[in-house]
Write an enzyme that holds these catalytic residues in place. Structure first.
Site, short mmCIF file in Angstrom:
data_model
loop_
_atom_site.label_atom_id
_atom_site.label_comp_id
_atom_site.label_asym_id
_atom_site.label_seq_id
_atom_site.Cartn_x
_atom_site.Cartn_y
_atom_site.Cartn_z
N ASP A 126 23.74 17.18 63.33
CA ASP A 126 22.63 16.57 62.60
C ASP A 126 21.75 15.76 63.56
O ASP A 126 22.21 14.81 64.19
CB ASP A 126 23.18 15.66 61.50
CG ASP A 126 22.13 15.27 60.46
OD1 ASP A 126 20.96 15.10 60.85
OD2 ASP A 126 22.49 15.14 59.28
N SER A 157 20.86 13.24 52.16
CA SER A 157 20.03 12.44 53.05
C SER A 157 19.55 11.18 52.32
O SER A 157 20.37 10.40 51.85
CB SER A 157 18.87 13.31 53.56
OG SER A 157 18.26 12.72 54.68
N HIS A 199 21.38 19.28 59.79
CA HIS A 199 21.01 18.44 58.63
C HIS A 199 20.83 19.36 57.43
O HIS A 199 19.71 19.59 56.95
CB HIS A 199 19.75 17.65 58.94
CG HIS A 199 19.47 16.53 57.97
ND1 HIS A 199 20.30 15.44 57.83
CD2 HIS A 199 18.45 16.34 57.09
CE1 HIS A 199 19.81 14.62 56.93
NE2 HIS A 199 18.69 15.15 56.45
#
Length: 225
Positions: free
Chosen positions: A174, A120, A205
């Site tokens: 996600d 991320s 995610h």
């Protein structure tokens, strides 16, 4: 920026490591977040490797109402059609990551035996830094992320890493960083000539077991295990 080296969790797969993976966590997490991944990897397919999991600085994050948390940079909007990342924060974290690379150099591990990795926000900083690093790295592992500040890459890209192996992975489900947004980053890098391998997974995610197995095989390849 502070000149102090970021604190980090370190795990070695064997004594006297000859290679390193510097792995950056996501927004609001810390360096302990991806410790368990090392236990999921088969050390027999890797050279003796030091995994370094630094803790991001604590800073206010605009999209979270200014709440202070561990973050590699501020996110100024939730709108993916606009620039979300604070450039100054990205640059600061890139310098801190570069300092961690230099620390591995001091411990006897050359740049070409170092992988930059991240999830991320951490993956965004890993990508940004690796593509601009002046000396050849082993590769970059970018998980559930995107390319920050893409408009500056052409002018700032380092020739030494123009053929850098890139493993970029994303989950179809996600809801934090949309799949299509991340895929656009992958296509941009591929169109720029980078040897990027795009890995989609049926996950959200997060990492899934299939992804960890693919990461293990890629690490064995780029680290020469």
């Amino acid at each position: 920026m502070s000149t102090a080296l970021l604190p980090a969790v370190e795990i070695t797969t064997a004594a006297h490591p000859t290679h390193a993976v510097i792995w950056l966590h996501g927004l609001g997490a810390d360096g302990h977040d991806f410790e368990p991944v090392v236990d999921e990897l088969d050390p027999s397919v890797l050279p003796p490797t030091r995994f370094v999991f630094p803790h991001a600085p604590v800073r206010p994050v605009t999209i979270n109402g200014g709440y202070r948390m561990r973050a590699w940079y501020d996110l100024v909007t939730s709108d993916f059609s606009r620039r979300r990342e604070d450039p100054a924060g990205v640059h600061e974290s890139a310098q801190q990551l570069t300092a961690l690379i230099a620390h591995e150099n001091e411990r006897g591990i050359a740049d070409e035996r170092i992988v930059l990795a991240g999830f991320s926000q951490g993956g965004a900083v890993a990508l940004h830094t690796a593509l601009r690093h002046p000396r050849r790295l082993a590769g970059v592992l970018a998980l559930s992320t995107y390319l920050p500040l893409p408009d500056t890459l052409a002018a700032e890209a380092a020739p030494a890493n123009k053929d850098l192996p890139i493993f970029m992975a994303h989950g179809h489900g996600d809801t934090v960083i949309p799949y299509d947004f991340a895929e656009r980053s992958a296509r941009l890098l591929q169109d720029a000539g980078y040897p990027l391998a795009w890995h989609p997974y049926f996950t959200e995610h997060s990492l899934c077991l299939e992804e960890i197995r693919d990461v293990e095989a890629w690490l064995a390849q780029v680290l020469g295990g």
